[in-house]
Enzyme design. Structure first.
Site, PDB file in Angstrom:
ATOM      1  N   ASP A  66       0.776  -1.134  -0.172  1.00 18.03           N
ATOM      2  CA  ASP A  66      -0.012  -0.062  -0.277  1.00 18.03           C
ATOM      3  C   ASP A  66       1.059   1.346  -0.102  1.00 18.03           C
ATOM      4  O   ASP A  66       1.865   1.444   0.983  1.00 18.03           O
ATOM      5  CB  ASP A  66      -0.958   0.058   0.779  1.00 18.03           C
ATOM      6  CG  ASP A  66      -1.633   0.874   1.036  1.00 18.03           C
ATOM      7  OD1 ASP A  66      -2.059   1.937  -0.013  1.00 18.03           O
ATOM      8  OD2 ASP A  66      -2.232   1.389   2.504  1.00 18.03           O
ATOM      9  N   HIS A  73      -3.677  13.033   0.612  1.00 19.89           N
ATOM     10  CA  HIS A  73      -3.879  12.939   1.695  1.00 19.89           C
ATOM     11  C   HIS A  73      -2.642  13.154   2.989  1.00 19.89           C
ATOM     12  O   HIS A  73      -3.180  13.847   4.303  1.00 19.89           O
ATOM     13  CB  HIS A  73      -4.278  11.504   1.477  1.00 19.89           C
ATOM     14  CG  HIS A  73      -4.415  10.497   3.101  1.00 19.89           C
ATOM     15  ND1 HIS A  73      -5.097  10.852   3.348  1.00 19.89           N
ATOM     16  CD2 HIS A  73      -2.907   9.909   2.801  1.00 19.89           C
ATOM     17  CE1 HIS A  73      -5.175   9.944   4.659  1.00 19.89           C
ATOM     18  NE2 HIS A  73      -4.322   8.868   4.207  1.00 19.89           N
ATOM     19  N   GLU A  93     -10.433   3.778   3.965  1.00 21.16           N
ATOM     20  CA  GLU A  93      -9.991   4.581   3.231  1.00 21.16           C
ATOM     21  C   GLU A  93      -9.487   4.658   1.972  1.00 21.16           C
ATOM     22  O   GLU A  93      -9.856   3.230   1.441  1.00 21.16           O
ATOM     23  CB  GLU A  93      -8.310   4.130   3.342  1.00 21.16           C
ATOM     24  CG  GLU A  93      -7.503   5.067   4.984  1.00 21.16           C
ATOM     25  CD  GLU A  93      -5.905   4.909   4.704  1.00 21.16           C
ATOM     26  OE1 GLU A  93      -5.961   5.795   5.608  1.00 21.16           O
ATOM     27  OE2 GLU A  93      -5.611   4.086   4.740  1.00 21.16           O
ATOM     28  N   GLU A 103      -9.212   3.832  -2.020  1.00 17.84           N
ATOM     29  CA  GLU A 103      -7.685   3.817  -2.356  1.00 17.84           C
ATOM     30  C   GLU A 103      -8.610   2.831  -4.091  1.00 17.84           C
ATOM     31  O   GLU A 103      -9.143   2.280  -3.569  1.00 17.84           O
ATOM     32  CB  GLU A 103      -6.895   2.453  -2.292  1.00 17.84           C
ATOM     33  CG  GLU A 103      -6.817   3.442  -0.638  1.00 17.84           C
ATOM     34  CD  GLU A 103      -5.285   2.560   0.260  1.00 17.84           C
ATOM     35  OE1 GLU A 103      -4.540   2.411  -0.587  1.00 17.84           O
ATOM     36  OE2 GLU A 103      -5.154   3.175   1.501  1.00 17.84           O
ATOM     37  N   ASP A 130      -9.012   0.200   2.214  1.00 13.85           N
ATOM     38  CA  ASP A 130      -7.660  -0.052   3.463  1.00 13.85           C
ATOM     39  C   ASP A 130      -8.201   0.161   5.151  1.00 13.85           C
ATOM     40  O   ASP A 130      -8.389   1.585   5.439  1.00 13.85           O
ATOM     41  CB  ASP A 130      -6.550   0.518   3.498  1.00 13.85           C
ATOM     42  CG  ASP A 130      -5.815   0.530   4.170  1.00 13.85           C
ATOM     43  OD1 ASP A 130      -5.670  -0.594   4.971  1.00 13.85           O
ATOM     44  OD2 ASP A 130      -4.720   1.312   4.284  1.00 13.85           O
ATOM     45  N   ARG A 148      -7.629   4.116  13.593  1.00 12.87           N
ATOM     46  CA  ARG A 148      -6.073   5.370  13.842  1.00 12.87           C
ATOM     47  C   ARG A 148      -5.995   4.910  15.670  1.00 12.87           C
ATOM     48  O   ARG A 148      -5.290   5.485  15.516  1.00 12.87           O
ATOM     49  CB  ARG A 148      -7.269   5.894  13.787  1.00 12.87           C
ATOM     50  CG  ARG A 148      -7.636   6.703  12.132  1.00 12.87           C
ATOM     51  CD  ARG A 148      -6.526   6.453  11.534  1.00 12.87           C
ATOM     52  NE  ARG A 148      -7.363   6.590  10.208  1.00 12.87           N
ATOM     53  CZ  ARG A 148      -6.435   6.463   9.180  1.00 12.87           C
ATOM     54  NH1 ARG A 148      -5.578   5.930   9.080  1.00 12.87           N
ATOM     55  NH2 ARG A 148      -7.667   6.880   7.960  1.00 12.87           N
ATOM     56  N   GLN A 204      -3.509   2.538  15.470  1.00 11.30           N
ATOM     57  CA  GLN A 204      -1.614   3.418  14.459  1.00 11.30           C
ATOM     58  C   GLN A 204      -1.548   4.175  15.078  1.00 11.30           C
ATOM     59  O   GLN A 204       0.351   4.122  15.039  1.00 11.30           O
ATOM     60  CB  GLN A 204      -2.676   3.743  13.595  1.00 11.30           C
ATOM     61  CG  GLN A 204      -1.667   4.383  12.140  1.00 11.30           C
ATOM     62  CD  GLN A 204      -2.884   4.557  11.069  1.00 11.30           C
ATOM     63  OE1 GLN A 204      -3.700   4.757  10.573  1.00 11.30           O
ATOM     64  NE2 GLN A 204      -1.778   4.897   9.270  1.00 11.30           N
ATOM     65  N   LYS A 225      -3.814  -2.158  10.398  1.00  3.21           N
ATOM     66  CA  LYS A 225      -4.256  -2.197   8.581  1.00  3.21           C
ATOM     67  C   LYS A 225      -4.623  -4.118   8.451  1.00  3.21           C
ATOM     68  O   LYS A 225      -5.392  -3.828   7.834  1.00  3.21           O
ATOM     69  CB  LYS A 225      -3.336  -1.746   7.863  1.00  3.21           C
ATOM     70  CG  LYS A 225      -3.323  -0.307   8.966  1.00  3.21           C
ATOM     71  CD  LYS A 225      -3.590   0.810   7.843  1.00  3.21           C
ATOM     72  CE  LYS A 225      -3.108   1.842   7.543  1.00  3.21           C
ATOM     73  NZ  LYS A 225      -4.129   3.038   7.047  1.00  3.21           N
ATOM     74  N   THR A 273      -8.819  -5.245   4.451  1.00  4.19           N
ATOM     75  CA  THR A 273      -8.589  -4.392   3.670  1.00  4.19           C
ATOM     76  C   THR A 273      -9.710  -5.612   2.867  1.00  4.19           C
ATOM     77  O   THR A 273      -9.875  -6.249   1.743  1.00  4.19           O
ATOM     78  CB  THR A 273      -7.483  -5.185   2.863  1.00  4.19           C
ATOM     79  OG1 THR A 273      -6.147  -4.742   3.948  1.00  4.19           O
ATOM     80  CG2 THR A 273      -7.439  -4.060   1.515  1.00  4.19           C
ATOM     81  N   GLU A 332      -8.903  12.357   8.229  1.00  5.27           N
ATOM     82  CA  GLU A 332      -8.971  13.953   7.371  1.00  5.27           C
ATOM     83  C   GLU A 332      -9.712  14.846   7.810  1.00  5.27           C
ATOM     84  O   GLU A 332      -9.893  15.984   7.690  1.00  5.27           O
ATOM     85  CB  GLU A 332      -8.832  13.597   5.733  1.00  5.27           C
ATOM     86  CG  GLU A 332      -7.423  13.103   5.221  1.00  5.27           C
ATOM     87  CD  GLU A 332      -7.611  12.902   3.621  1.00  5.27           C
ATOM     88  OE1 GLU A 332      -7.801  13.987   2.614  1.00  5.27           O
ATOM     89  OE2 GLU A 332      -7.065  12.117   3.451  1.00  5.27           O
TER      90      GLU A 332
HETATM   91 CA    CA Z   1      -3.948   2.956   3.097  1.00  2.00          CA
END
Ligand code: CA
Length: 421
Positions: free
Chosen positions: A129, A136, A200, A202, A234, A238, A241, A254, A258, A371
């Site tokens: 990834d 972002h 996420e 993607e 994804d 948080r 993370q 993560k 997915t 975000e």
């Molecule tokens: Ca990602």
């Protein structure tokens, strides 16, 4: 005067709201009555490729193509490369074209999409990834370092991490809220369910032939290794993370899941939607020579939708949370492939690369909830509920489409996940 676009004898493919007109023909793997097959989406139907080969309809092609079409995963087809992919695509387009004289005889090769269960398209050996959206990276950086959001390496080196292939699931699979270590206060860390589950938005790139160990892929030929594109979510915890990522980056935050969309849109289908890659802003460094090319971006609109449990119970439609575009990436897919192999690392057929969260510059184009935290107002759903991160019962759906005047719209189908506690 331009000619009208070609249509298909499969009526549903000519519906302007269909994701799958004759000009798309994405590949997918499906299961029906205990049998797994490769198929091509056309309208609301699937053309079954093994049956096409069995009836001799692919006999004009090299034998290896028909053999790859009869496999139960797409890795053999992915390994064949662009000349074979184009030859097969021409044959399938002709089979499904409204001008096809034998159309009536081919109706038995179709299976309604509603009757199948989609599977992972390939045995995915490795998954990487990236972090290719500067919008972002800048917004996430602002949350951590308001005065210095973008680290100095960003404009030189495409950042990525090695993801987990074993937990990639196909659209529709339930996503179980993961547990892990977090440190919500200055006190000792705790273990428990994440309280900051995020998506996420993607795009995934399925790798074609790839390279042998020690032989980098030059930028000029990088796109020959892209079999096709899919949507990719994804899922990210948080709070896990932020505690675990120092100093080595994402791990358990993560690797729990997915989601990908099951239909792989061939790069060739997206040729009419190629556009110049955005110019780097004045003052940004030029890419280093090994990453320099006139490679083009893809004009693909991307959307995220959220539907909470109470919205679903009330029959309320999903709410669109954001819209962005694949063309806005700082690093192109070709640059990602060349960079990945630049140290000699080998990519193999069926490997999956993801772009990283795709965000745009404007408000409303954020590709993840993290975000949106830059906006002091929480998200308000039509049900009256608020969201900072995902709650149990939430359904997240990603969608994508390419549009150009004079051509039917090409879509990607859905990439959906449903959060359970
Ligand atoms: Ca990602």
């Amino acid at each position: 005067m331009t000619a009208a676009p070609r249509t298909s004898w499969v009526d549903s493919a000519n519906d302007p709201t269909s994701d799958f007109p004759l000009q798309n023909l994405p590949y997918g793997v499906f299961r029906r009555d205990g049998t797994t097959r490769i198929g091509v989406a056309i309208g609301d139907q699937i053309l079954e490729l093994h049956a096409c080969a069995h009836r001799g309809l692919l006999a004009g092609l090299p034998g290896e193509i028909a053999a790859a079409c009869s496999a139960v995963r797409m890795n053999p087809l992915m390994s064949l490369g662009p000349a074979s992919w184009s030859a097969l695509r021409r044959e399938l387009t002709s089979l499904l074209d409204a001008d096809q004289p034998n159309a009536q005889a081919y109706e038995t090769l179709l299976i309604p999409m509603r009757d199948v269960e989609m599977q992972l398209p390939a045995a995915i050996g490795d998954y990487t990834d990236f972090y290719a959206s500067i919008h972002h990276a800048t917004r996430v950086g602002k949350l951590l370092r308001p005065d210095n959001p973008l680290l100095p390496n960003y404009k030189y080196v495409p950042i990525g991490y090695h993801g987990r292939a074993s937990s990639i699931v196909v659209s529709g699979a339930e996503i179980t809220r993961p547990s892990g270590q977090t440190k919500p206060t200055a006190a000792d860390p705790i273990f428990g369910p994440t309280r900051a589950l995020d998506y996420e938005l993607e795009v995934g790139l399925f790798i074609g032939p790839g390279n042998s160990l020690g032989h980098p892929i030059p930028i000029a030929s990088a796109e020959e290794h892209i079999f096709g594109l899919c949507l990719l979510n994804d899922w990210s915890a948080r709070d896990l993370q932020s505690w675990e990522s120092q100093p080595l980056g994402p791990f358990l935050a993560k690797s729990f899941a997915t989601t990908i969309s099951p239909w792989i849109v061939p790069l060739e289908a997206l040729a009419p939607y190629r556009v110049a890659a955005p110019m780097r802003p004045e003052g940004d460094p030029a890419p280093l020579p090994y990453l320099t090319a006139t490679s083009q971006a893809i004009d693909l609109t991307l959307e995220v939708y959220l539907q909470s449990r109470s919205m679903r119970d009330a029959g309320a439609p999903a709410m669109r949370l954001s819209t962005s575009n694949l063309r806005d990436l700082y690093w192109t897919p070709a640059q990602l492939i060349t960079h990945h192999t630049s140290n000699g690392c080998n990519l193999r057929p069926g490997d999956l690369l993801a772009t990283g969260t795709i965000s745009g510059p404007a408000e409303g184009s954020e590709g993840c909830l993290l975000e949106k935290k830059l906006n002091p107002e929480p998200i308000r759903l039509p049900s009256g509920e608020q969201r900072v991160f995902l709650e149990d019962g939430d359904q997240v759906a990603l969608r994508a489409f390419a549009r150009r005047p004079g051509l039917p719209q090409i879509g990607f189908g859905e990439c959906t996940g449903f959060v359970v506690g």
